[in-house]
Scaffold this motif. Structure first.
Motif, PDB file in Angstrom:
ATOM      1  N   LYS A  23       0.845  -1.187   0.000  1.00 32.18           N
ATOM      2  CA  LYS A  23       0.000   0.000   0.000  1.00 32.18           C
ATOM      3  C   LYS A  23       0.885   1.244   0.000  1.00 32.18           C
ATOM      4  O   LYS A  23       1.866   1.318   0.742  1.00 32.18           O
ATOM      5  CB  LYS A  23      -0.902   0.001   1.226  1.00 32.18           C
ATOM      6  CG  LYS A  23      -1.878   1.143   1.249  1.00 32.18           C
ATOM      7  CD  LYS A  23      -2.808   1.045   2.439  1.00 32.18           C
ATOM      8  CE  LYS A  23      -3.793   2.207   2.401  1.00 32.18           C
ATOM      9  NZ  LYS A  23      -4.793   2.090   3.450  1.00 32.18           N
ATOM     10  N   GLY A  24       0.551   2.193  -0.849  1.00 29.02           N
ATOM     11  CA  GLY A  24       1.313   3.431  -0.927  1.00 29.02           C
ATOM     12  C   GLY A  24       2.487   3.391  -1.893  1.00 29.02           C
ATOM     13  O   GLY A  24       3.095   4.418  -2.150  1.00 29.02           O
ATOM     14  N   GLU A  25       2.821   2.226  -2.404  1.00 28.67           N
ATOM     15  CA  GLU A  25       3.928   2.130  -3.364  1.00 28.67           C
ATOM     16  C   GLU A  25       3.404   2.412  -4.774  1.00 28.67           C
ATOM     17  O   GLU A  25       3.218   1.511  -5.584  1.00 28.67           O
ATOM     18  CB  GLU A  25       4.595   0.758  -3.299  1.00 28.67           C
ATOM     19  CG  GLU A  25       5.412   0.563  -2.053  1.00 28.67           C
ATOM     20  CD  GLU A  25       6.164  -0.759  -2.039  1.00 28.67           C
ATOM     21  OE1 GLU A  25       7.025  -0.911  -1.159  1.00 28.67           O
ATOM     22  OE2 GLU A  25       5.906  -1.644  -2.877  1.00 28.67           O
ATOM     23  N   GLU A  26       3.150   3.681  -5.018  1.00 29.28           N
ATOM     24  CA  GLU A  26       2.684   4.137  -6.322  1.00 29.28           C
ATOM     25  C   GLU A  26       3.529   5.326  -6.735  1.00 29.28           C
ATOM     26  O   GLU A  26       3.784   6.215  -5.919  1.00 29.28           O
ATOM     27  CB  GLU A  26       1.228   4.593  -6.253  1.00 29.28           C
ATOM     28  CG  GLU A  26       0.254   3.516  -5.895  1.00 29.28           C
ATOM     29  CD  GLU A  26      -1.168   4.046  -5.782  1.00 29.28           C
ATOM     30  OE1 GLU A  26      -1.406   5.232  -6.105  1.00 29.28           O
ATOM     31  OE2 GLU A  26      -2.024   3.277  -5.358  1.00 29.28           O
ATOM     32  N   ALA A  27       3.953   5.331  -7.967  1.00 27.52           N
ATOM     33  CA  ALA A  27       4.732   6.459  -8.475  1.00 27.52           C
ATOM     34  C   ALA A  27       4.292   6.759  -9.897  1.00 27.52           C
ATOM     35  O   ALA A  27       4.207   5.859 -10.737  1.00 27.52           O
ATOM     36  CB  ALA A  27       6.219   6.142  -8.438  1.00 27.52           C
ATOM     37  N   TYR A  28       4.022   8.023 -10.131  1.00 29.66           N
ATOM     38  CA  TYR A  28       3.663   8.524 -11.456  1.00 29.66           C
ATOM     39  C   TYR A  28       4.622   9.668 -11.760  1.00 29.66           C
ATOM     40  O   TYR A  28       4.556  10.715 -11.133  1.00 29.66           O
ATOM     41  CB  TYR A  28       2.214   9.015 -11.479  1.00 29.66           C
ATOM     42  CG  TYR A  28       1.220   7.917 -11.154  1.00 29.66           C
ATOM     43  CD1 TYR A  28       0.723   7.100 -12.158  1.00 29.66           C
ATOM     44  CD2 TYR A  28       0.829   7.684  -9.845  1.00 29.66           C
ATOM     45  CE1 TYR A  28      -0.165   6.079 -11.868  1.00 29.66           C
ATOM     46  CE2 TYR A  28      -0.065   6.663  -9.547  1.00 29.66           C
ATOM     47  CZ  TYR A  28      -0.555   5.871 -10.557  1.00 29.66           C
ATOM     48  OH  TYR A  28      -1.437   4.851 -10.257  1.00 29.66           O
ATOM     49  N   GLY A  29       5.542   9.433 -12.656  1.00 36.15           N
ATOM     50  CA  GLY A  29       6.543  10.440 -12.995  1.00 36.15           C
ATOM     51  C   GLY A  29       7.835  10.217 -12.226  1.00 36.15           C
ATOM     52  O   GLY A  29       7.896   9.485 -11.237  1.00 36.15           O
ATOM     53  N   THR A  30       8.881  10.873 -12.704  1.00 29.96           N
ATOM     54  CA  THR A  30      10.228  10.630 -12.164  1.00 29.96           C
ATOM     55  C   THR A  30      10.408  11.098 -10.727  1.00 29.96           C
ATOM     56  O   THR A  30      11.097  10.448  -9.947  1.00 29.96           O
ATOM     57  CB  THR A  30      11.286  11.295 -13.067  1.00 29.96           C
ATOM     58  OG1 THR A  30      10.960  12.676 -13.227  1.00 29.96           O
ATOM     59  CG2 THR A  30      11.342  10.640 -14.429  1.00 29.96           C
ATOM     60  N   ARG A  31       9.792  12.203 -10.343  1.00 36.40           N
ATOM     61  CA  ARG A  31       9.949  12.695  -8.976  1.00 36.40           C
ATOM     62  C   ARG A  31       9.351  11.704  -7.970  1.00 36.40           C
ATOM     63  O   ARG A  31       9.981  11.338  -6.985  1.00 36.40           O
ATOM     64  CB  ARG A  31       9.312  14.070  -8.809  1.00 36.40           C
ATOM     65  CG  ARG A  31       9.520  14.682  -7.417  1.00 36.40           C
ATOM     66  CD  ARG A  31       8.789  15.996  -7.233  1.00 36.40           C
ATOM     67  NE  ARG A  31       7.359  15.929  -7.483  1.00 36.40           N
ATOM     68  CZ  ARG A  31       6.466  15.404  -6.632  1.00 36.40           C
ATOM     69  NH1 ARG A  31       6.852  14.900  -5.499  1.00 36.40           N
ATOM     70  NH2 ARG A  31       5.183  15.392  -6.935  1.00 36.40           N
ATOM     71  N   GLN A  32       8.135  11.246  -8.248  1.00 32.79           N
ATOM     72  CA  GLN A  32       7.502  10.277  -7.350  1.00 32.79           C
ATOM     73  C   GLN A  32       8.256   8.952  -7.348  1.00 32.79           C
ATOM     74  O   GLN A  32       8.354   8.296  -6.307  1.00 32.79           O
ATOM     75  CB  GLN A  32       6.043  10.050  -7.743  1.00 32.79           C
ATOM     76  CG  GLN A  32       5.151  11.210  -7.423  1.00 32.79           C
ATOM     77  CD  GLN A  32       3.685  10.918  -7.739  1.00 32.79           C
ATOM     78  OE1 GLN A  32       3.312   9.790  -8.084  1.00 32.79           O
ATOM     79  NE2 GLN A  32       2.850  11.935  -7.647  1.00 32.79           N
ATOM     80  N   LEU A  33       8.796   8.564  -8.503  1.00 37.04           N
ATOM     81  CA  LEU A  33       9.563   7.318  -8.577  1.00 37.04           C
ATOM     82  C   LEU A  33      10.798   7.401  -7.690  1.00 37.04           C
ATOM     83  O   LEU A  33      11.105   6.464  -6.942  1.00 37.04           O
ATOM     84  CB  LEU A  33       9.961   7.036 -10.031  1.00 37.04           C
ATOM     85  CG  LEU A  33      10.625   5.694 -10.291  1.00 37.04           C
ATOM     86  CD1 LEU A  33       9.653   4.549 -10.063  1.00 37.04           C
ATOM     87  CD2 LEU A  33      11.152   5.649 -11.722  1.00 37.04           C
ATOM     88  N   GLU A  34      11.495   8.523  -7.742  1.00 35.39           N
ATOM     89  CA  GLU A  34      12.669   8.697  -6.886  1.00 35.39           C
ATOM     90  C   GLU A  34      12.274   8.677  -5.409  1.00 35.39           C
ATOM     91  O   GLU A  34      12.948   8.042  -4.588  1.00 35.39           O
ATOM     92  CB  GLU A  34      13.392   9.998  -7.217  1.00 35.39           C
ATOM     93  CG  GLU A  34      14.642  10.199  -6.379  1.00 35.39           C
ATOM     94  CD  GLU A  34      15.449  11.412  -6.785  1.00 35.39           C
ATOM     95  OE1 GLU A  34      16.546  11.571  -6.235  1.00 35.39           O
ATOM     96  OE2 GLU A  34      14.992  12.202  -7.642  1.00 35.39           O
ATOM     97  N   GLU A  35      11.177   9.332  -5.052  1.00 32.32           N
ATOM     98  CA  GLU A  35      10.711   9.322  -3.660  1.00 32.32           C
ATOM     99  C   GLU A  35      10.355   7.908  -3.207  1.00 32.32           C
ATOM    100  O   GLU A  35      10.692   7.501  -2.093  1.00 32.32           O
ATOM    101  CB  GLU A  35       9.496  10.243  -3.501  1.00 32.32           C
ATOM    102  CG  GLU A  35       9.823  11.714  -3.619  1.00 32.32           C
ATOM    103  CD  GLU A  35       8.583  12.600  -3.656  1.00 32.32           C
ATOM    104  OE1 GLU A  35       7.439  12.086  -3.556  1.00 32.32           O
ATOM    105  OE2 GLU A  35       8.754  13.832  -3.802  1.00 32.32           O
ATOM    106  N   LEU A  36       9.687   7.162  -4.078  1.00 26.54           N
ATOM    107  CA  LEU A  36       9.299   5.794  -3.732  1.00 26.54           C
ATOM    108  C   LEU A  36      10.534   4.950  -3.436  1.00 26.54           C
ATOM    109  O   LEU A  36      10.624   4.312  -2.383  1.00 26.54           O
ATOM    110  CB  LEU A  36       8.471   5.175  -4.861  1.00 26.54           C
ATOM    111  CG  LEU A  36       7.884   3.793  -4.595  1.00 26.54           C
ATOM    112  CD1 LEU A  36       6.610   3.600  -5.391  1.00 26.54           C
ATOM    113  CD2 LEU A  36       8.853   2.684  -4.917  1.00 26.54           C
TER     114      LEU A  36
END
Length: 135
Positions: A47-60
């Motif tokens: 849960k919560g492991e969602e990323a849309y775009g490079t910024r969110q991917l890096e945060e994840l």
């Protein structure tokens, strides 16, 4: 399962590079396996492991790899389809998780869509899950 040809092997190599980077907790190397685009998507198994775009991917990935646990993916007979500049991969895996409470193994599966960019395969979409018990 068919023996992978050259293009198939190149696409499948993404899985191994990604697993090695995750095992080293090397966020820049993990991110290098993904498409550098605001259209990249990752849906992890928790849960919560969602990323849309490079910024969110890096945060994840920064969050996952700073938990104080080590992760080792052992892919099992991945299936790959390559068509021109697109590839699809589906695979079961075992993830060995090592941390403060010892080591455990988690059953896992993933599907990936890869695109060919600048003569290399990168992940455009990733979806991981842990198989649930039957209903």
């Amino acid at each position: 399962m068919a023996v992978p040809d050259g293009e198939d092997k190149e696409a499948l190599a993404v899985l191994e590079r990604l697993a090695a980077a995750i095992a080293r907790a090397d966020v820049p190397s993990v991110l290098a396996e993904f498409w550098d685009s605001e259209q990249v998507v990752m849906l992890g198994s928790e849960k919560g492991e969602e990323a849309y775009g490079t910024r969110q991917l890096e945060e994840l990935w920064t969050g996952v790899l700073s938990r104080g646990q080590a992760y080792r993916w052992l892919w099992r007979e991945p299936a790959v389809v390559v068509r021109e500049s697109l590839a699809w991969i589906a695979s079961d895996a075992v993830v060995r998780v090592t941390g403060g409470s010892g080591e455990r193994e988690v059953q896992y599966r993933a599907t990936l869509v890869l695109i060919r960019e600048q003569e290399r395969w990168v992940i455009a979409q990733y979806h991981g899950s842990e198989p649930a018990a039957a209903w």
